[in-house]
Scaffold this active site. Sequence first.
Site, PDB file in Angstrom:
ATOM      1  N   ALA A  10      21.079-114.805  -6.650  1.00 26.68           N
ATOM      2  CA  ALA A  10      20.270-115.901  -5.861  1.00 26.68           C
ATOM      3  C   ALA A  10      21.112-117.048  -5.867  1.00 26.68           C
ATOM      4  O   ALA A  10      19.551-118.132  -5.477  1.00 26.68           O
ATOM      5  CB  ALA A  10      19.173-115.735  -6.760  1.00 26.68           C
ATOM      6  N   THR A  11      21.813-116.896  -5.632  1.00 25.97           N
ATOM      7  CA  THR A  11      22.422-118.156  -4.846  1.00 25.97           C
ATOM      8  C   THR A  11      22.721-118.641  -3.313  1.00 25.97           C
ATOM      9  O   THR A  11      23.745-119.312  -2.764  1.00 25.97           O
ATOM     10  CB  THR A  11      23.992-118.260  -5.271  1.00 25.97           C
ATOM     11  N   GLY A  13      21.248-116.681   0.417  1.00 31.62           N
ATOM     12  CA  GLY A  13      20.783-116.161   1.433  1.00 31.62           C
ATOM     13  C   GLY A  13      19.495-114.778   1.093  1.00 31.62           C
ATOM     14  O   GLY A  13      18.550-115.998   0.902  1.00 31.62           O
ATOM     15  N   ARG A  35      28.676-117.768  -9.098  1.00 31.42           N
ATOM     16  CA  ARG A  35      28.516-119.158  -9.001  1.00 31.42           C
ATOM     17  C   ARG A  35      27.390-120.511 -10.000  1.00 31.42           C
ATOM     18  O   ARG A  35      26.507-120.177  -9.245  1.00 31.42           O
ATOM     19  CB  ARG A  35      28.001-119.654  -7.619  1.00 31.42           C
ATOM     20  N   VAL A  60      28.382-108.734 -11.443  1.00 30.83           N
ATOM     21  CA  VAL A  60      27.014-107.280 -11.824  1.00 30.83           C
ATOM     22  C   VAL A  60      28.470-106.695 -12.223  1.00 30.83           C
ATOM     23  O   VAL A  60      27.804-105.112 -12.532  1.00 30.83           O
ATOM     24  CB  VAL A  60      26.250-106.875 -10.939  1.00 30.83           C
ATOM     25  N   ASN A  86      19.992-107.470  -5.350  1.00 29.90           N
ATOM     26  CA  ASN A  86      20.386-108.233  -4.375  1.00 29.90           C
ATOM     27  C   ASN A  86      21.668-107.734  -4.142  1.00 29.90           C
ATOM     28  O   ASN A  86      22.034-107.916  -3.078  1.00 29.90           O
ATOM     29  CB  ASN A  86      19.172-108.692  -4.453  1.00 29.90           C
ATOM     30  N   TYR A 152      31.186 -99.494   3.182  1.00 28.51           N
ATOM     31  CA  TYR A 152      29.690-100.283   2.925  1.00 28.51           C
ATOM     32  C   TYR A 152      28.307 -99.415   3.396  1.00 28.51           C
ATOM     33  O   TYR A 152      27.648 -99.604   2.190  1.00 28.51           O
ATOM     34  CB  TYR A 152      30.123-101.844   4.172  1.00 28.51           C
ATOM     35  N   THR A 187      23.320-114.711   7.095  1.00 30.19           N
ATOM     36  CA  THR A 187      23.006-115.233   5.739  1.00 30.19           C
ATOM     37  C   THR A 187      24.611-115.511   5.461  1.00 30.19           C
ATOM     38  O   THR A 187      25.198-115.436   6.461  1.00 30.19           O
ATOM     39  CB  THR A 187      22.866-114.240   4.568  1.00 30.19           C
TER      40      THR A 187
HETATM   41  P1  NDP Z   1      25.302-113.489   0.913  1.00 28.29           P
HETATM   42  O1  NDP Z   1      26.149-113.438   1.182  1.00 28.29           O
HETATM   43  O2  NDP Z   1      24.112-114.710   1.458  1.00 28.29           O
HETATM   44  O3  NDP Z   1      24.595-113.199  -0.821  1.00 28.29           O
HETATM   45  C1  NDP Z   1      25.039-112.586  -1.619  1.00 28.29           C
HETATM   46  C2  NDP Z   1      24.879-112.920  -3.316  1.00 28.29           C
HETATM   47  O4  NDP Z   1      24.748-111.479  -4.076  1.00 28.29           O
HETATM   48  C3  NDP Z   1      25.325-113.856  -3.204  1.00 28.29           C
HETATM   49  O5  NDP Z   1      24.524-114.747  -3.854  1.00 28.29           O
HETATM   50  C4  NDP Z   1      26.267-114.003  -4.088  1.00 28.29           C
HETATM   51  O6  NDP Z   1      26.342-114.685  -5.126  1.00 28.29           O
HETATM   52  C5  NDP Z   1      25.838-112.474  -4.805  1.00 28.29           C
HETATM   53  N1  NDP Z   1      26.717-111.190  -5.239  1.00 28.29           N
HETATM   54  C6  NDP Z   1      27.768-111.393  -4.683  1.00 28.29           C
HETATM   55  N2  NDP Z   1      28.509-110.389  -5.781  1.00 28.29           N
HETATM   56  C7  NDP Z   1      27.879-110.437  -6.857  1.00 28.29           C
HETATM   57  C8  NDP Z   1      28.878-110.020  -7.611  1.00 28.29           C
HETATM   58  N3  NDP Z   1      30.123-109.358  -8.169  1.00 28.29           N
HETATM   59  N4  NDP Z   1      27.986-110.471  -8.851  1.00 28.29           N
HETATM   60  C9  NDP Z   1      27.280-111.340  -9.277  1.00 28.29           C
HETATM   61  N5  NDP Z   1      26.379-111.752  -7.715  1.00 28.29           N
HETATM   62  C10 NDP Z   1      26.972-111.237  -6.298  1.00 28.29           C
HETATM   63  O7  NDP Z   1      24.457-111.887   1.866  1.00 28.29           O
HETATM   64  P2  NDP Z   1      22.882-111.367   2.103  1.00 28.29           P
HETATM   65  O8  NDP Z   1      22.146-112.480   1.254  1.00 28.29           O
HETATM   66  O9  NDP Z   1      22.936-111.016   2.905  1.00 28.29           O
HETATM   67  O10 NDP Z   1      22.885-110.631   0.716  1.00 28.29           O
HETATM   68  C11 NDP Z   1      22.110-109.915   0.159  1.00 28.29           C
HETATM   69  C12 NDP Z   1      22.312-108.268  -0.053  1.00 28.29           C
HETATM   70  O11 NDP Z   1      21.487-108.188   1.540  1.00 28.29           O
HETATM   71  C13 NDP Z   1      23.766-107.288  -0.485  1.00 28.29           C
HETATM   72  O12 NDP Z   1      22.963-106.042  -1.197  1.00 28.29           O
HETATM   73  C14 NDP Z   1      23.538-106.860   1.522  1.00 28.29           C
HETATM   74  O13 NDP Z   1      24.612-106.123   1.073  1.00 28.29           O
HETATM   75  C15 NDP Z   1      22.034-106.852   1.603  1.00 28.29           C
HETATM   76  N6  NDP Z   1      21.992-107.134   3.475  1.00 28.29           N
HETATM   77  C16 NDP Z   1      22.207-108.094   3.728  1.00 28.29           C
HETATM   78  C17 NDP Z   1      21.763-107.972   5.082  1.00 28.29           C
HETATM   79  C18 NDP Z   1      22.372-108.573   6.218  1.00 28.29           C
HETATM   80  O14 NDP Z   1      22.861-108.394   7.134  1.00 28.29           O
HETATM   81  N7  NDP Z   1      22.787-110.477   5.596  1.00 28.29           N
HETATM   82  C19 NDP Z   1      21.501-106.925   5.647  1.00 28.29           C
HETATM   83  C20 NDP Z   1      21.657-105.303   4.944  1.00 28.29           C
HETATM   84  C21 NDP Z   1      21.113-105.645   3.978  1.00 28.29           C
HETATM   85  P3  NDP Z   1      28.089-115.303  -5.802  1.00 28.29           P
HETATM   86  O15 NDP Z   1      29.066-114.895  -5.279  1.00 28.29           O
HETATM   87  O16 NDP Z   1      27.256-116.465  -6.527  1.00 28.29           O
HETATM   88  O17 NDP Z   1      28.088-114.513  -7.148  1.00 28.29           O
HETATM   89  C1  8X3 Z   2      23.380-105.506   6.870  1.00 31.60           C
HETATM   90  C2  8X3 Z   2      23.092-105.376   8.220  1.00 31.60           C
HETATM   91  O1  8X3 Z   2      23.312-103.925  10.079  1.00 31.60           O
HETATM   92  O2  8X3 Z   2      25.455-105.557   8.906  1.00 31.60           O
HETATM   93  O3  8X3 Z   2      23.900-103.840   5.965  1.00 31.60           O
HETATM   94  O4  8X3 Z   2      24.858-104.065   8.149  1.00 31.60           O
HETATM   95  S1  8X3 Z   2      24.447-104.440   9.093  1.00 31.60           S
END
Ligand code: NDP
Ligand code: 8X3
Length: 252
Positions: A10-11, A13, A35, A60, A86, A152, A187
């Site tokens: 939740a920190t 995107g 974080r 996680v 997420n 991925y 994001t």
């Molecule tokens: P961001 O990098 O903006 O956010 C990712 C979030 O996940 C952060 O809050 C981060 O928090 C947290 N995170 C990552 N690793 C861990 C961990 N090991 N433990 C706990 N928290 C973790 O990316 P998005 O918001 O884009 O990604 C969110 C989800 O959406 C992901 O599952 C991604 O695969 C998916 N997604 C994203 C797309 C895109 O185009 N952006 C498209 C499709 C799916 P912190 O670093 O503080 O731990």
């Molecule tokens: C994130 C979207 O298309 O970059 O899952 O893989 S993509």
Amino acid sequence: MMKIALITGATSGIGEACARRFAEGGYSLILTARRADKLAAVKAELEAKGTKVLTLVFDVRDAEAAKQAVDSIPAEWQNIDVLINNAGLALGLDKEYEGDPEDWNTMIDTNIKGLLTMTRLIVPAMVKRNEGHVINVGSVAGDAAYACGNVYCATKAAVKSISDGLRIDVADTAVRVTNLKPGLVETNFSNVRFHGDNERADKVYKGIKPLTGADIADVAFYAASAPKHVQIAEVLVLATHQANGNVIHREA
Ligand code: NDP
Ligand code: 8X3
């Protein structure tokens, strides 16, 4: 009775946007990520607007830390209505035979095993109460592999199977399971994928209007708000000029 959503990652995107959307929708929030400072900032912002927020700082990938965090949730917060799995990431965009095994492990441990850890910790109480909703953030990447996406894409294909499997296993309960599959969302995702190479990250969104975290949060909130007999099982949300993980039309 307060409605409670637990959102991992939740920190930033999509997770941060879900926190804002579910707060607006009247939910109390359990927000998790690694974080602590960023999590505290999101909490302060939402509390200032009247939302109750509990934060849990853990990785996680660390199943024991996740268990300790969930065990620490006070009694009045334990009836979790919505779990948004997420937290996740992509690392690298390399040919499979040239990829970094450490990146592979991190993606598998976070996107698959971390999601399973949270599901295993939270869903039993939902089943017991015969209510609840799990929203797993999958991806268009899980529908079909794209060039250099290999591991991925595999993790997000796993999210689809894991979501489908859970939906089958809770079909005798009122628990709902959604696999929410975004396309291109601007994001921190690409900055993380390219290990902080922000110029390369920016290019991912060049020539196309990408989705925002808020766009995805709206869909998550819609799924959670649907009448109880309606289960939004799977949703693919793409940018308008994106047809799938491989076909993206960009203006020159
Ligand atoms: P961001 O990098 O903006 O956010 C990712 C979030 O996940 C952060 O809050 C981060 O928090 C947290 N995170 C990552 N690793 C861990 C961990 N090991 N433990 C706990 N928290 C973790 O990316 P998005 O918001 O884009 O990604 C969110 C989800 O959406 C992901 O599952 C991604 O695969 C998916 N997604 C994203 C797309 C895109 O185009 N952006 C498209 C499709 C799916 P912190 O670093 O503080 O731990
Ligand atoms: C994130 C979207 O298309 O970059 O899952 O893989 S993509």
